[in-house]
Design a protein around this motif. Structure first.
Motif, PDB file in Angstrom:
ATOM      1  N   GLY A 139       0.795  -1.215   0.000  1.00 20.69           N
ATOM      2  CA  GLY A 139       0.000   0.000   0.000  1.00 20.69           C
ATOM      3  C   GLY A 139       0.832   1.272   0.000  1.00 20.69           C
ATOM      4  N   GLY A 140       2.066   1.193   0.525  1.00 21.68           N
ATOM      5  CA  GLY A 140       2.918   2.367   0.583  1.00 21.68           C
ATOM      6  C   GLY A 140       3.698   2.644  -0.675  1.00 21.68           C
ATOM      7  N   SER A 141       3.656   1.744  -1.646  1.00 25.50           N
ATOM      8  CA  SER A 141       4.406   1.953  -2.899  1.00 25.50           C
ATOM      9  C   SER A 141       3.557   1.535  -4.094  1.00 25.50           C
ATOM     10  N   LEU A 142       2.317   1.966  -4.083  1.00 22.04           N
ATOM     11  CA  LEU A 142       1.396   1.625  -5.160  1.00 22.04           C
ATOM     12  C   LEU A 142       1.781   2.372  -6.434  1.00 22.04           C
ATOM     13  N   ASP A 143       1.547   1.737  -7.567  1.00 17.25           N
ATOM     14  CA  ASP A 143       1.769   2.384  -8.862  1.00 17.25           C
ATOM     15  C   ASP A 143       1.022   3.721  -8.873  1.00 17.25           C
ATOM     16  N   PRO A 144       1.725   4.847  -9.176  1.00 16.68           N
ATOM     17  CA  PRO A 144       1.071   6.155  -9.171  1.00 16.68           C
ATOM     18  C   PRO A 144      -0.186   6.222 -10.039  1.00 16.68           C
ATOM     19  N   ALA A 145      -0.201   5.483 -11.162  1.00 19.02           N
ATOM     20  CA  ALA A 145      -1.377   5.505 -12.042  1.00 19.02           C
ATOM     21  C   ALA A 145      -2.599   4.941 -11.326  1.00 19.02           C
ATOM     22  N   LEU A 146      -2.414   3.893 -10.558  1.00 21.77           N
ATOM     23  CA  LEU A 146      -3.533   3.320  -9.814  1.00 21.77           C
ATOM     24  C   LEU A 146      -3.917   4.217  -8.643  1.00 21.77           C
ATOM     25  N   TYR A 147      -2.932   4.827  -8.062  1.00 22.35           N
ATOM     26  CA  TYR A 147      -3.204   5.764  -6.966  1.00 22.35           C
ATOM     27  C   TYR A 147      -4.119   6.894  -7.457  1.00 22.35           C
ATOM     28  N   TYR A 150      -7.840   5.812  -8.313  1.00 24.86           N
ATOM     29  CA  TYR A 150      -8.754   5.604  -7.185  1.00 24.86           C
ATOM     30  C   TYR A 150      -8.806   6.830  -6.262  1.00 24.86           C
ATOM     31  N   GLY A 151      -8.707   7.997  -6.866  1.00 26.04           N
ATOM     32  CA  GLY A 151      -8.958   9.230  -6.127  1.00 26.04           C
ATOM     33  C   GLY A 151      -7.830   9.698  -5.242  1.00 26.04           C
ATOM     34  N   GLY A 152      -6.603   9.323  -5.583  1.00 20.71           N
ATOM     35  CA  GLY A 152      -5.459   9.781  -4.805  1.00 20.71           C
ATOM     36  C   GLY A 152      -5.327   9.135  -3.451  1.00 20.71           C
ATOM     37  N   ARG A 153      -5.836   7.924  -3.319  1.00 21.53           N
ATOM     38  CA  ARG A 153      -5.708   7.212  -2.047  1.00 21.53           C
ATOM     39  C   ARG A 153      -5.574   5.718  -2.305  1.00 21.53           C
ATOM     40  N   VAL A 154      -5.044   5.042  -1.334  1.00 20.23           N
ATOM     41  CA  VAL A 154      -4.888   3.591  -1.434  1.00 20.23           C
ATOM     42  C   VAL A 154      -6.194   2.933  -1.007  1.00 20.23           C
ATOM     43  N   THR A 155      -6.732   2.088  -1.868  1.00 20.59           N
ATOM     44  CA  THR A 155      -7.966   1.368  -1.569  1.00 20.59           C
ATOM     45  C   THR A 155      -7.737  -0.128  -1.786  1.00 20.59           C
ATOM     46  N   PRO A 156      -8.578  -0.978  -1.199  1.00 21.63           N
ATOM     47  CA  PRO A 156      -8.458  -2.415  -1.470  1.00 21.63           C
ATOM     48  C   PRO A 156      -8.552  -2.715  -2.960  1.00 21.63           C
ATOM     49  N   GLU A 157      -9.447  -1.999  -3.654  1.00 17.52           N
ATOM     50  CA  GLU A 157      -9.639  -2.238  -5.092  1.00 17.52           C
ATOM     51  C   GLU A 157      -8.369  -1.918  -5.872  1.00 17.52           C
ATOM     52  N   ALA A 158      -7.696  -0.831  -5.495  1.00 12.61           N
ATOM     53  CA  ALA A 158      -6.466  -0.448  -6.182  1.00 12.61           C
ATOM     54  C   ALA A 158      -5.374  -1.489  -5.977  1.00 12.61           C
ATOM     55  N   ASN A 186      -2.382  -0.357   7.436  1.00 13.60           N
ATOM     56  CA  ASN A 186      -3.713  -0.177   8.000  1.00 13.60           C
ATOM     57  C   ASN A 186      -4.424  -1.525   8.016  1.00 13.60           C
ATOM     58  N   VAL A 187      -4.759  -2.007   9.197  1.00 10.38           N
ATOM     59  CA  VAL A 187      -5.298  -3.369   9.313  1.00 10.38           C
ATOM     60  C   VAL A 187      -6.624  -3.554   8.572  1.00 10.38           C
ATOM     61  N   PRO A 188      -7.633  -2.702   8.758  1.00 12.36           N
ATOM     62  CA  PRO A 188      -8.885  -2.917   8.017  1.00 12.36           C
ATOM     63  C   PRO A 188      -8.691  -2.888   6.500  1.00 12.36           C
ATOM     64  N   LEU A 189      -7.805  -1.998   6.013  1.00 12.74           N
ATOM     65  CA  LEU A 189      -7.512  -1.951   4.579  1.00 12.74           C
ATOM     66  C   LEU A 189      -6.881  -3.252   4.119  1.00 12.74           C
ATOM     67  N   MET A 190      -5.914  -3.748   4.880  1.00 12.82           N
ATOM     68  CA  MET A 190      -5.239  -5.008   4.530  1.00 12.82           C
ATOM     69  C   MET A 190      -6.214  -6.174   4.510  1.00 12.82           C
ATOM     70  N   VAL A 191      -7.066  -6.259   5.532  1.00 11.58           N
ATOM     71  CA  VAL A 191      -8.023  -7.369   5.610  1.00 11.58           C
ATOM     72  C   VAL A 191      -8.973  -7.362   4.421  1.00 11.58           C
TER      73      VAL A 191
END
Length: 409
Positions: A139-147, A150-158, A186-191
């Motif tokens: 989640g801390g190094s997501l591809d910028p295009a996917l970031y 999904y609205g400039g944030r890390v999401t489970p879908e991304a 973030n635990v809920p995000l990871m789960v």
């Protein structure tokens, strides 16, 4: 219902192998950790790997961020008691060098190796060598295009989309020996990311809460995420990512799996080197004989069986007790200190006798009953004889190093 008969359902997955460790497909959930040494520091890294093995680790990851690290892997792999995964970031050529070094698998982060041709080149080579790859989304190094998507944030879908994009590149070259992780701090995000990924693919999943932090908070945080998913049947291999000695990660993983009834408790934790060009005995036979000799004895010790006295006591110094072969003799050591020399034929019997003494009287008493300096001198003499006889590079590691250095051009 009898508590002993309660089990968690396991998600059905494909099975891959990291060295001789099966992952997925109903295999026992494996425990992973990562060395914190510089991989170019061969002896220091091996000492940490042996300590991890003694703590219950099944698979270990080492960074491969430069050619010196790949050269270190060439020297580490033939002496490691655990399968080695090379951790690759940014430079796809380091993946090629690591494979040349003989590693048992790779971890690639889709967030920082993004050129399709590079990804497919690595997958093709891994396919040809029969090596697995972990797609390690973070989640801390997501591809910028996917970031951005999904609205400039890390999401489970991304995170799941990142993993599936990488998987599609692998599919293009017919590579399928894959496990996947979608870690976040973030635990809920990871789960939620793992739940969605489990619905999207049948590849085995590697669980972890990244950057969980130091104990005790880090232990609680990692357990919250990993245990939640394991209780839902999701997960085939795990790692506690703690800001601590990696041995604590391995111990935490084993304790969690035992607490959930997902791994059996052992009376004795026997580790053994995989044997190499310098081994003086049939390590597999001695290890099997030792396991048979210990049988069902309630001896909760970590015991090491090492093929040679050159590296054995140092590499397995964190084991409670061990034995290393050299010149038809067995060199017993306790917590890395040489304590006795016995005939090769008596090695297993001596291991059992010393183990029983330590359980009854303690390590200090075991060390106090012998002349450790005399035992050390005996081991040094056999070590020197072995080096004279077989040379310093009995594993032919330097040949691999030369091939890796050739990749510079």
């Amino acid at each position: 219902m009898d508590a002993g008969s309660i089990t968690f359902p396991r998600r059905q997955t494909r099975q891959i192998h990291v060295g001789d460790v099966a992952v997925g497909g109903g295999a026992p959930i494996s425990i992973q950790s990562m060395t914190t040494t510089k991989t170019a520091d061969v002896d220091g890294t091996l000492q940490q790997i042996y300590a991890l093995a003694a703590a219950g680790c099944d698979i270990v990851r080492c960074t491969c961020n430069e050619l010196e690290a790949a050269e270190g892997l060439a020297r580490i792999v033939p002496r490691s008691p655990l399968p080695i995964i090379a951790d690759i970031h940014h430079q796809y050529r380091m993946a090629l060098a690591a494979m040349e070094a003989g590693v048992h698998g790779l971890r690639l982060n889709p967030g920082n190796i993004r050129k399709p041709e590079h990804i497919k080149a690595v997958a093709t080579e891994a396919r040809d060598r029969g090596l697995p790859i972990r797609i390690g989304v973070n989640g801390g190094s997501l591809d910028p295009a996917l970031y951005d998507k999904y609205g400039g944030r890390v999401t489970p879908e991304a995170m799941v989309e990142s993993a599936m994009q990488e998987l599609a590149y692998f599919d293009e070259v017919g590579f399928h020996d894959v496990k996947i992780s979608v870690k976040a701090s973030n635990v809920p995000l990871m789960v939620e990311a793992y739940r969605q990924l489990a619905d999207a693919t049948d590849h085995p999943l590697h669980l972890g809460v990244t950057e969980a932090g130091p104990p005790p908070a880090g232990l609680v945080k990692a357990t919250a995420g990993i245990a939640t998913l394991l209780a839902e049947g999701i997960g085939d291999t795990i790692r506690y990512s703690l800001t601590a000695d990696p041995v604590e990660e391995a111990r935490a993983g084993r304790q969690l799996l035992e607490a959930l009834g997902l791994r059996e408790r052992k009376n004795i934790d026997l580790i053994a080197c995989p044997s190499c060009g310098r081994a003086e005995v049939d390590v597999i036979k001695v290890a099997n004989d030792a396991m048979a000799a210990f049988g069902d004895r309630e001896i909760p010790l970590q015991v090491a069986v090492m093929g040679c006295v050159v590296n054995g006591p140092g590499e397995a110094r964190d084991a409670d007790l061990g034995i290393a072969a050299g010149r038809q003799r067995g060199h017993l050591f306790v917590k890395g200190q040489n304590v006795a020399v016995v005939p090769e034929a008596d090695m297993v019997e001596a291991l059992v006798e010393w183990a029983e003494f330590i359980v009854e009287n303690g390590t200090d008493a075991a060390l106090a009953r012998v002349d450790t300096e005399k035992a050390r001198r005996e081991a040094e003499r056999d070590r020197a004889d072995l080096l004279d006889d077989k040379g310093a590079d009995a594993n032919r590691s330097e040949q691999r190093v030369e091939i890796i250095r050739g990749l510079r051009s």
